[in-house]
Design an enzyme around this catalytic site. Structure first.
Site, PDB file in Angstrom:
ATOM      1  N   GLU A 248     -20.903  14.375  -0.790  1.00 24.90           N
ATOM      2  CA  GLU A 248     -21.153  13.119  -1.892  1.00 24.90           C
ATOM      3  C   GLU A 248     -21.398  13.028  -3.121  1.00 24.90           C
ATOM      4  OE1 GLU A 248     -26.540  12.831  -0.980  1.00 24.90           O
ATOM      5  OE2 GLU A 248     -25.247  12.041   1.228  1.00 24.90           O
TER       6      GLU A 248
ATOM      7  N   ARG B 137     -23.717  18.066  -1.867  1.00 22.04           N
ATOM      8  CA  ARG B 137     -24.340  18.453  -1.222  1.00 22.04           C
ATOM      9  C   ARG B 137     -22.761  17.928  -0.086  1.00 22.04           C
ATOM     10  NH1 ARG B 137     -29.205  15.310   1.769  1.00 22.04           N
ATOM     11  NH2 ARG B 137     -28.028  13.472   1.948  1.00 22.04           N
TER      12      ARG B 137
ATOM     13  N   ARG C 236     -28.947   3.613  -8.283  1.00 14.40           N
ATOM     14  CA  ARG C 236     -27.489   5.155  -8.312  1.00 14.40           C
ATOM     15  C   ARG C 236     -26.979   4.801  -6.531  1.00 14.40           C
ATOM     16  NH1 ARG C 236     -25.140   8.616 -11.781  1.00 14.40           N
ATOM     17  NH2 ARG C 236     -24.968   9.544 -11.473  1.00 14.40           N
TER      18      ARG C 236
ATOM     19  N   TYR D 260     -37.033   3.518  -2.281  1.00 12.71           N
ATOM     20  CA  TYR D 260     -36.560   4.345  -1.539  1.00 12.71           C
ATOM     21  C   TYR D 260     -37.441   3.614   0.194  1.00 12.71           C
ATOM     22  CZ  TYR D 260     -34.357   8.243   0.566  1.00 12.71           C
ATOM     23  OH  TYR D 260     -34.241   8.905   1.779  1.00 12.71           O
TER      24      TYR D 260
ATOM     25  N   ASP E 282     -37.992   5.863   4.248  1.00 11.39           N
ATOM     26  CA  ASP E 282     -36.567   7.066   5.002  1.00 11.39           C
ATOM     27  C   ASP E 282     -36.907   5.717   6.244  1.00 11.39           C
ATOM     28  OD1 ASP E 282     -36.809   8.972   3.833  1.00 11.39           O
ATOM     29  OD2 ASP E 282     -38.528   9.942   4.335  1.00 11.39           O
TER      30      ASP E 282
ATOM     31  N   ARG F 204     -44.351  15.423  -6.954  1.00 13.15           N
ATOM     32  CA  ARG F 204     -44.724  17.097  -6.748  1.00 13.15           C
ATOM     33  C   ARG F 204     -44.253  17.546  -5.976  1.00 13.15           C
ATOM     34  NH1 ARG F 204     -45.892  17.193  -0.713  1.00 13.15           N
ATOM     35  NH2 ARG F 204     -44.849  15.375   0.164  1.00 13.15           N
TER      36      ARG F 204
ATOM     37  N   ARG G  70     -44.051  26.207  -0.361  1.00 11.63           N
ATOM     38  CA  ARG G  70     -44.643  27.065   0.516  1.00 11.63           C
ATOM     39  C   ARG G  70     -45.026  28.659   1.410  1.00 11.63           C
ATOM     40  NH1 ARG G  70     -41.189  24.024   5.449  1.00 11.63           N
ATOM     41  NH2 ARG G  70     -41.684  21.981   5.242  1.00 11.63           N
TER      42      ARG G  70
END
Length: 371
Positions: free
Chosen positions: A302, A282, A251, A350, A352, A174, A178
């Site tokens: 990065e 970034r 990666r 992955y 958080d 997704r 906003r």
């Protein structure tokens, strides 16, 4: 039979291992935590330079909707009120992220949600497909051509080292859009950076627990395993099983840190560089995470890279081929009674930060319930 010196040997001093050690120590278990790096904390480790906390392994911004997890980390650190509001540089122009009314105004000059929605819906209708077969088709079907080409295409191709048409559609499940003027990247209720850096949390978790750094588990595996009743392993699961079912793919990232003799380099903690004309994805300016007023500043560029065994594994490549291999390792790991596997490398997913902490707490709860 020789008595073991520890209840748990914990391989990896990142968040999963540190939380596990802390919780088990509270339950009167004796833990030894080892890490092959020369420091504790895994990827959340911060290096102190020029009075700033440098996120050595990339930007880490704590955010969660889970009050229990938020209360848990607040035992060990005071959090500031940092809100992640990254910028995105594309074709020489800066845009706000995430995609919101500010972004749409910068892109099209639209001022109302109705105007912006009309453009997006029209482009989805024109460029989208019913059953996307790759990332490009998926993105076009979610947000249309302008957003895809300005913000997603080149950035993603740099990130993964492949053309968007060669990447699977599932990478983008997704794309949050906003229709409000809100640059807060996360929707979560709780957000911030620990004052003094993430080391304060790790130091709190591992206080009074024996730790050893610069120790490679695989170089002295037999000797280390003989020290404890059980092993908590947070490293690469395929390496643990000696790659018997094949090697999993990742990666990697390379970080270049630069000290600049100025007090402000880019005016924001995170700026994405979308275009492939820049080799990095970034630039992070660390002082802005803690509203620093130092005379100098440190930035980090990065660079995404192809991974090999000599590089750090950052992002699992969860395609069908790798998931098939991982499932074999996961099944074998369930048969290993004296081993506990946890964290992003052992679970090949992955995570958080708040998810890793939650996963570790859940594992401790599961083990404690069994006793």
């Amino acid at each position: 039979m020789k008595e073991k010196r520890y209840d748990y040997l914990i391989v990896g001093a990142g968040l999963f291992g540190s939380v596990f050690a802390h919780e088990m120590t509270k339950r009167n278990k004796k833990c030894l935590v080892i890490d092959k790096r020369d420091h504790l904390g895994g990827n959340v480790y911060c290096e102190q330079k020029e009075g700033m906390n440098i996120h050595k392994y990339g930007a880490h911004i704590f955010h969660t909707n889970d009050k229990k997890i938020w209360d848990y980390v607040n035992q060990f650190a005071v959090f500031n009120n940092y809100i992640n509001s990254p910028l995105s540089l594309s074709k020489g122009k800066l845009y706000n992220l995430p995609f919101n009314m500010n972004t749409f105004y910068q892109l099209w000059g639209t001022k109302t949600p109705t105007e912006a929605k009309k453009i997006i819906d029209k482009q989805i209708q024109e460029y989208g497909v019913e059953s996307p077969k790759n990332l490009e088709e998926q993105a076009l079907s979610l947000v249309g051509k302008d957003i895809y080409e300005t913000f997603i295409k080149e950035y993603t191709e740099k990130q993964w080292g492949k053309k968007a048409t060669e990447l699977p559609a599932f990478i983008i499940k997704r794309l949050p859009v906003r229709f409000t003027y809100d640059n807060n990247y996360f929707n979560d209720r709780y957000q911030g950076i620990p004052v003094g850096g993430y080391n304060t949390i790790i130091d709190g978790l591992l206080r009074d627990i024996e730790t050893r750094v610069g120790v490679d588990f695989f170089e002295s595996r037999e000797e280390l395993e003989s020290l404890a009743d059980k092993v908590v392993y947070t490293g690469k699961i395929d390496e643990f099983f000696e790659y018997k079912y094949g090697q999993l793919e990742y990666r990697s990232l390379r970080f270049e840190h630069e000290l600049h003799d100025m007090n402000n380099y880019q005016g924001n903690a995170v700026v994405n560089y979308n275009d492939t004309s820049y080799p990095y994805t970034r630039i992070i300016e660390h002082k802005h995470f803690e509203f620093g007023k130092q005379d100098k500043t440190i930035i980090t560029k990065e660079y995404p890279e192809n991974w090999n065994k000599d590089k750090e594994a950052y992002y699992p490549i969860n395609n069908d081929k790798n998931q098939t291999i991982f499932k074999k390792y996961r099944e074998e790991s369930k048969l290993s009674e004296n081993y506990i596997f946890g964290g992003r490398l052992a679970e090949y997913r992955y995570y958080d930060m708040h998810q890793i902490i939650g996963s570790s707490l859940a594992k401790v709860g599961e083990i404690s319930k069994d006793k």
